[in-house]
Write an enzyme that holds these catalytic residues in place. Sequence first.
Site, PDB file in Angstrom:
ATOM      1  N   GLU A 183       0.874  -1.171   0.000  1.00 12.63           N
ATOM      2  CA  GLU A 183       0.000   0.000   0.000  1.00 12.63           C
ATOM      3  C   GLU A 183       0.910   1.220   0.000  1.00 12.63           C
ATOM      4  OE1 GLU A 183      -2.548   0.859   3.351  1.00 12.63           O
ATOM      5  OE2 GLU A 183      -4.008   1.852   2.056  1.00 12.63           O
ATOM      6  N   ASP A 235      -5.570  10.345   8.809  1.00 12.69           N
ATOM      7  CA  ASP A 235      -4.278   9.885   9.289  1.00 12.69           C
ATOM      8  C   ASP A 235      -3.831  10.562  10.577  1.00 12.69           C
ATOM      9  OD1 ASP A 235      -3.318   7.850   7.464  1.00 12.69           O
ATOM     10  OD2 ASP A 235      -3.547   9.418   5.942  1.00 12.69           O
TER      11      ASP A 235
END
Lengths: 415, 267
Positions: free
Chosen positions: B49, B60
Amino acid sequence: MVTTILKSKVVEQKDLSESCSLPDKMGHFGRFGGKFVPETIMPALDQLEKAYLAAKNDPAFNAELEYYLREYVGRPSTLYYAERLTKKLGGAKIYFKREDLNHTGAHKINNTIGQILLAIRMGKKRIIAETGAGQHGVATATAAAMFGIECDVYMGEEDMRRQALNVFRMKLLGTRVIPVTSGSKTLKDATNEAFRDWMASVRHTHYILGSIVGPHPYPMMVRDFQTVIGREVKRQIMEKERRLPDYLIACVGGGSNSMGLFHPFIEDKDVKMIGVEAGGLGPEIGQHASTLTSGKIGILHGSASYVLQDEDGQTLPVHSISAGLDYPGVGPEHSYLKDIGRAKYVSITDNEAVNAFQECARLEGIIPALEAAHAIAYTMKFAPTLHKDEIIVICLSGSGDKDSFEVAKKLGYKI
Amino acid sequence: MNRIDKKFYDLKNKKTPAFIPFITAGDPDLQTTKVLILEFEKRGADIIELGIPFSDPIADGPIIQASYYRALVRGVKVAHILDMVSELRKKSGIPIVSMVSYSIVYKGGCQNFVEKAFKAGLDGLTIPDLPVEESDEIFEIAKKNDFKIVCFIAPTTTEQRMSLITQKSQGFLYYISVVGITGIRDRIPNDVVQNINKLKQMTNTPIVVGFGVSTPEHAKLIGRVADGVIVGSAIIKEVEKYTNKHSTELVKCVGEFVGQLVLGTKG
């Protein structure tokens, strides 16, 4: 020159009625708006939308909201004829919608009272918010104190420095102010942090977004809570002048005070609308926050709108002397009004705003917020080009007490 | 057949879960990113990823955010990242999905972005800020290229949304194990197993778990119930530790850590 920009596009009445019914079910205003957020908070946005739509049609909710706006906020705010400013400029007649007279000194509380009542209806136990100039933070902290709800406000470190007074006010009100040290350390980054908090706390926390930005339903809901400004203006100007104004002028950061003023007039097509953005130090990248006048369509903080981004979609740095306008995005509905030509957007520099700030103080005995000083500065250029029987209403969105230190510094005074 | 589909087909036959390390493209630089991907492949990673740095990531946590920042201040652009992937494709057939904000995809134009990504050799995208309701356009474009758009399911996702999302997601389903942002956590939440089992009854699409998975022990726990494990922040933390060291040392040390995670997952 300034008058010609308003004649460029003819808008059909039919389109305006349609515009009034926006957004659609997914929160789109034409190609703008929508919901671009992580899956974790999608269910909360659905819940919020349902709760809001139910509350909006509930007479008990509206009665409660009206009660607090009247008894606690001090509404209606006055529509004041700025006679000396009008005479000095020698053109159109100028009225100030005095949102600075609201409790906490700005229009922001119209929205925070509405949203906190909703949060209580949804059974949420904690409130979070982002703030730039600190006005939304103070308005949120105030509502949270009054209703006895735990409150955390995210604020960029740079803004905390510029708006130390508001930081102290929030703390006095029992709110925890959480400094944001990432990115540019201003409103954009505070908004990121508030979203991140919400990602983890969404089950018991309501996020009171302070402007008509973010994912649906925020742009619609915050607008609705702020339209009290325009609805009052409509009634007040009819009482005073027996007709609608020719121009509405307001500053645009995220765009909540301006949309609050504009929206009730969208179908009155003879009423022209001008949004004033922060031109900062100049047109170079990083020196201004003129999203509508120089941005391109993109996605920031959950909705599609005009944004200041680079060619990859990375957010560009912005600057304004006014912490409340120092934002690289703008509400999607403003982008829509710009595209259909219903509203026009212009920009005013830091220096012009500081000049208007002082002029307004000396001529009217009113110290306006630096945000609102942008709207006044544009009016100072524009009003002299108009006829004496034309009418301008400016949204004086907030008081300038909070800006005294920043302006003093700019003018070389030591306090 | 898309590389991701083929990988899960092979793994299913071997009855072993996928290990998927996340790294940020361009942290500390794109050359190192390329070498790291090859190293991860050598150490037994199944899919990569690859995070495309974004200035304002909402999903995030601080570790990945800081990593994005390091890459962006070095001037990493989407075009450079795709060039790196093209280069890598000369040496490696490991499936790669890119984690990218929809702000970036949208700016490039959906069609243009997907076509360029596909041409460079990416196999799909995970777009954390694109909910299914807004995803029709990209799915349509992706299908034409056999390019995968991976959707997310969170612990807060309602059953109604779950069925919508499981029907749409391609390549695999990304189950977010925690209510919150990416980051290092001490333990895996209790409801993960239950929610994965629920999802398994709704779909045959492989289910991969990420967010908060931080140690070989976590990976082992997840690997028993899910079809794959993603570790991000814990790996980025390692990268960060060796940022100022020589690239060879960074690759060796981060590679060793990933090796342990592979063992945990498959163990």
